[in-house]
Design an enzyme around this catalytic site. Sequence first.
Site, PDB file in Angstrom:
ATOM      1  N   HIS A 102       1.357   7.678   2.199  1.00  0.00           N
ATOM      2  CA  HIS A 102       0.761   8.988   1.966  1.00  0.00           C
ATOM      3  C   HIS A 102       1.877  10.165   2.399  1.00  0.00           C
ATOM      4  O   HIS A 102       2.807  10.001   3.263  1.00  0.00           O
ATOM      5  CB  HIS A 102      -0.426   9.506   2.472  1.00  0.00           C
ATOM      6  CG  HIS A 102      -1.372   8.597   2.666  1.00  0.00           C
ATOM      7  ND1 HIS A 102      -1.698   7.549   3.427  1.00  0.00           N
ATOM      8  CD2 HIS A 102      -2.612   8.732   1.951  1.00  0.00           C
ATOM      9  CE1 HIS A 102      -2.996   7.117   3.243  1.00  0.00           C
ATOM     10  NE2 HIS A 102      -3.542   7.557   2.036  1.00  0.00           N
TER      11      HIS A 102
ATOM     12  N   ASP B 212       2.174  10.603   6.014  1.00  0.00           N
ATOM     13  CA  ASP B 212       2.746   9.406   6.757  1.00  0.00           C
ATOM     14  C   ASP B 212       4.059   9.624   6.982  1.00  0.00           C
ATOM     15  O   ASP B 212       4.468   9.078   7.992  1.00  0.00           O
ATOM     16  CB  ASP B 212       2.196   8.096   6.067  1.00  0.00           C
ATOM     17  CG  ASP B 212       0.950   7.704   5.894  1.00  0.00           C
ATOM     18  OD1 ASP B 212       0.023   8.494   6.299  1.00  0.00           O
ATOM     19  OD2 ASP B 212       0.479   6.982   4.858  1.00  0.00           O
TER      20      ASP B 212
ATOM     21  N   MET C  43       4.572   1.804  -4.341  1.00  0.00           N
ATOM     22  CA  MET C  43       3.225   2.678  -4.512  1.00  0.00           C
ATOM     23  C   MET C  43       3.491   4.086  -3.350  1.00  0.00           C
ATOM     24  O   MET C  43       3.709   3.592  -2.311  1.00  0.00           O
ATOM     25  CB  MET C  43       2.061   1.926  -4.257  1.00  0.00           C
ATOM     26  CG  MET C  43       0.750   2.520  -4.243  1.00  0.00           C
ATOM     27  SD  MET C  43       0.163   3.715  -2.831  1.00  0.00           S
ATOM     28  CE  MET C  43      -1.039   2.177  -2.355  1.00  0.00           C
TER      29      MET C  43
ATOM     30  N   GLU D 238      -8.967   4.862  -6.727  1.00  0.00           N
ATOM     31  CA  GLU D 238      -9.681   3.776  -5.768  1.00  0.00           C
ATOM     32  C   GLU D 238     -10.980   4.333  -5.510  1.00  0.00           C
ATOM     33  O   GLU D 238     -11.302   5.526  -4.875  1.00  0.00           O
ATOM     34  CB  GLU D 238      -8.851   4.008  -4.485  1.00  0.00           C
ATOM     35  CG  GLU D 238      -9.538   2.955  -3.179  1.00  0.00           C
ATOM     36  CD  GLU D 238      -8.389   3.076  -2.178  1.00  0.00           C
ATOM     37  OE1 GLU D 238      -7.094   3.350  -2.318  1.00  0.00           O
ATOM     38  OE2 GLU D 238      -8.883   2.630  -1.192  1.00  0.00           O
TER      39      GLU D 238
ATOM     40  N   LYS E 169     -14.816   4.434  -3.546  1.00  0.00           N
ATOM     41  CA  LYS E 169     -15.370   4.105  -2.184  1.00  0.00           C
ATOM     42  C   LYS E 169     -16.836   4.683  -2.214  1.00  0.00           C
ATOM     43  O   LYS E 169     -17.176   5.828  -2.803  1.00  0.00           O
ATOM     44  CB  LYS E 169     -14.647   4.642  -1.024  1.00  0.00           C
ATOM     45  CG  LYS E 169     -14.832   4.315   0.330  1.00  0.00           C
ATOM     46  CD  LYS E 169     -14.019   4.339   1.299  1.00  0.00           C
ATOM     47  CE  LYS E 169     -14.375   4.197   2.714  1.00  0.00           C
ATOM     48  NZ  LYS E 169     -13.359   4.722   3.649  1.00  0.00           N
TER      49      LYS E 169
ATOM     50  N   GLU F 244     -10.627  -1.831  -3.556  1.00  0.00           N
ATOM     51  CA  GLU F 244     -10.420  -2.412  -2.462  1.00  0.00           C
ATOM     52  C   GLU F 244     -11.559  -3.322  -1.953  1.00  0.00           C
ATOM     53  O   GLU F 244     -12.820  -2.519  -2.122  1.00  0.00           O
ATOM     54  CB  GLU F 244     -10.374  -1.226  -1.399  1.00  0.00           C
ATOM     55  CG  GLU F 244     -10.251  -1.536   0.087  1.00  0.00           C
ATOM     56  CD  GLU F 244      -9.838  -0.424   1.168  1.00  0.00           C
ATOM     57  OE1 GLU F 244      -9.047   0.300   0.606  1.00  0.00           O
ATOM     58  OE2 GLU F 244     -10.582  -0.490   2.301  1.00  0.00           O
TER      59      GLU F 244
ATOM     60  N   HIS G  72     -14.506  -1.703   0.154  1.00  0.00           N
ATOM     61  CA  HIS G  72     -15.269  -0.612  -0.273  1.00  0.00           C
ATOM     62  C   HIS G  72     -16.293  -1.207  -1.312  1.00  0.00           C
ATOM     63  O   HIS G  72     -17.356  -0.513  -1.098  1.00  0.00           O
ATOM     64  CB  HIS G  72     -14.369   0.438  -1.096  1.00  0.00           C
ATOM     65  CG  HIS G  72     -13.293   1.197  -0.263  1.00  0.00           C
ATOM     66  ND1 HIS G  72     -12.274   1.889  -1.068  1.00  0.00           N
ATOM     67  CD2 HIS G  72     -13.119   1.018   1.065  1.00  0.00           C
ATOM     68  CE1 HIS G  72     -11.860   2.418   0.280  1.00  0.00           C
ATOM     69  NE2 HIS G  72     -12.175   1.673   1.328  1.00  0.00           N
TER      70      HIS G  72
ATOM     71  N   ASP H 182      -6.058  -3.224  -3.006  1.00  0.00           N
ATOM     72  CA  ASP H 182      -5.980  -2.932  -1.588  1.00  0.00           C
ATOM     73  C   ASP H 182      -6.883  -4.120  -1.106  1.00  0.00           C
ATOM     74  O   ASP H 182      -8.108  -4.262  -1.169  1.00  0.00           O
ATOM     75  CB  ASP H 182      -6.716  -1.717  -1.237  1.00  0.00           C
ATOM     76  CG  ASP H 182      -5.828  -0.595  -1.134  1.00  0.00           C
ATOM     77  OD1 ASP H 182      -4.535  -0.911  -1.394  1.00  0.00           O
ATOM     78  OD2 ASP H 182      -6.430   0.546  -0.884  1.00  0.00           O
TER      79      ASP H 182
ATOM     80  N   ASP I 149     -16.861   1.200   7.095  1.00  0.00           N
ATOM     81  CA  ASP I 149     -15.478   0.574   6.311  1.00  0.00           C
ATOM     82  C   ASP I 149     -14.426   0.155   7.689  1.00  0.00           C
ATOM     83  O   ASP I 149     -13.858   0.894   8.280  1.00  0.00           O
ATOM     84  CB  ASP I 149     -14.521   2.014   5.923  1.00  0.00           C
ATOM     85  CG  ASP I 149     -13.490   1.363   5.174  1.00  0.00           C
ATOM     86  OD1 ASP I 149     -13.240   0.510   4.718  1.00  0.00           O
ATOM     87  OD2 ASP I 149     -12.388   2.225   4.784  1.00  0.00           O
TER      88      ASP I 149
ATOM     89  N   ASP J 192     -12.056  -2.403   7.228  1.00  0.00           N
ATOM     90  CA  ASP J 192     -10.829  -2.453   7.047  1.00  0.00           C
ATOM     91  C   ASP J 192     -10.195  -3.557   7.906  1.00  0.00           C
ATOM     92  O   ASP J 192      -9.058  -3.384   8.589  1.00  0.00           O
ATOM     93  CB  ASP J 192      -9.953  -1.124   7.296  1.00  0.00           C
ATOM     94  CG  ASP J 192     -10.029  -0.035   6.270  1.00  0.00           C
ATOM     95  OD1 ASP J 192     -10.513  -0.310   5.092  1.00  0.00           O
ATOM     96  OD2 ASP J 192      -9.976   1.204   6.630  1.00  0.00           O
TER      97      ASP J 192
ATOM     98  N   ASP K 150      -4.517  -3.137   2.857  1.00  0.00           N
ATOM     99  CA  ASP K 150      -4.953  -1.762   3.407  1.00  0.00           C
ATOM    100  C   ASP K 150      -5.974  -1.893   4.448  1.00  0.00           C
ATOM    101  O   ASP K 150      -7.201  -2.084   4.184  1.00  0.00           O
ATOM    102  CB  ASP K 150      -5.557  -0.903   2.173  1.00  0.00           C
ATOM    103  CG  ASP K 150      -5.902   0.454   2.556  1.00  0.00           C
ATOM    104  OD1 ASP K 150      -5.514   0.755   3.815  1.00  0.00           O
ATOM    105  OD2 ASP K 150      -6.433   1.142   2.051  1.00  0.00           O
TER     106      ASP K 150
END
Length: 387
Positions: free
Chosen positions: A54, A57, A88, A181, A183, A217, A220, A245, A255, A257, A287
Amino acid sequence: MTWKPNPKYKFTFGLWTVGNVGRDPFGLPTRPDLSPAQICDLVGEAGAYGVNFHDNDLIPIDATAAETAEIKRDFTAALKRNKLKVPMATVNLFTEAVFKDGAFTSHDPAVRAYAVQKTFRAMDLGAEFGAKIFVLWGGREGAESDAHKDPYIAIQHTRQAFNLLAAYNIEKGYGYKFALEAKPNEPRGHIYNAVTGSYLAFIQTLEHPEMFGVNPEVAHEHMAGLNFVHQIAAALDAKKLFHIDLNDQEFGRYDQDFRFGSANLKHCFHLVKILEDYKYNAPRSFDCHAYRASDFEDLKWFASGNMRTYEILADKAQRWNTDKDIQALVKKITAGDEKIAKLLKSSSKASVKSIAEASFDRHELANKRLPYEQLDQLTMELLMGVR
Ligand code: GCO
Ligand code: MN
Ligand code: MN
């Protein structure tokens, strides 16, 4: 087998995944912050193909020009020494308070325009590092109560933003493919475009549908209790699987992950199988984040574990496709009258007529054996490592 990551799989990690410090809604971080360069060293050593980020980040939102330049220099050097690509990039439209009630779907046109501008800049940043895929995840695009926001209008606002991003992509000549994406919830009570299928339909209403695809993902769709593999089949069929993802998740929970393959191995096997069978060729992005109790050493197991599990399952998929007993069963199960199959493939007048006039014996048709217990057990035995 060493299960050394094969570059053909294009395994990537978001900086926010390996860099996750273990914070959760109830607890403080349990791991020290890692710089983007340190993350590159960790995943580079594990054998990854690339990293994603991102905007914030990589570059903190309030970084000065001098700080920005230094971060970019360190990151470029880290990419180079680890031979990592950046396939990406994405934008953070969820952390800052300005997005407390949405970014592209905020009531306030100034917030919506700021979100579009922030995304333009994230696109500039991604392009600087060679990214060709741009993920859009609308973490704050939703509501806790539909008294707060009209969901019909939220759809219009989302469309306006996506059309602007496509226009900017053309103007700058970036050649991005946008991957949307979905969710169902978290952090909002309800998030718009809750599942991949919603985006597949929505894309067709945009000014440049060819520029937009999906980034499903695992976690999700599992949160929503859906079969992820079926979502992937739909995205592949629509030629819209621009990115994926990978992670894992217990059904119906928050979530989580988790590391790929750590919760639902059988679903993950069928996921890898469909991706490999239909020659998915974009990056396979992990992810997820390590358990909150894990330390730096354990993070390395987390990073390599994701890739090892994918490769092991890809090997199992190949064994499934060549296993004599399994394939003999598949052949029997899928066999049928070829002439009728051919008729069904055409919607010509002749086909319609032949089908309308054909005679079928439903009792005889119902007699066909479907030894699915046997096929599933063989599949499980293959997965459990005894075949
Ligand atoms: C989540 C999301 C995010 C997005 C990422 C890209 O776990 O809720 O998957 O991780 O993928 O922020 O914008
Ligand atoms: Mn997630
Ligand atoms: Mn994601």
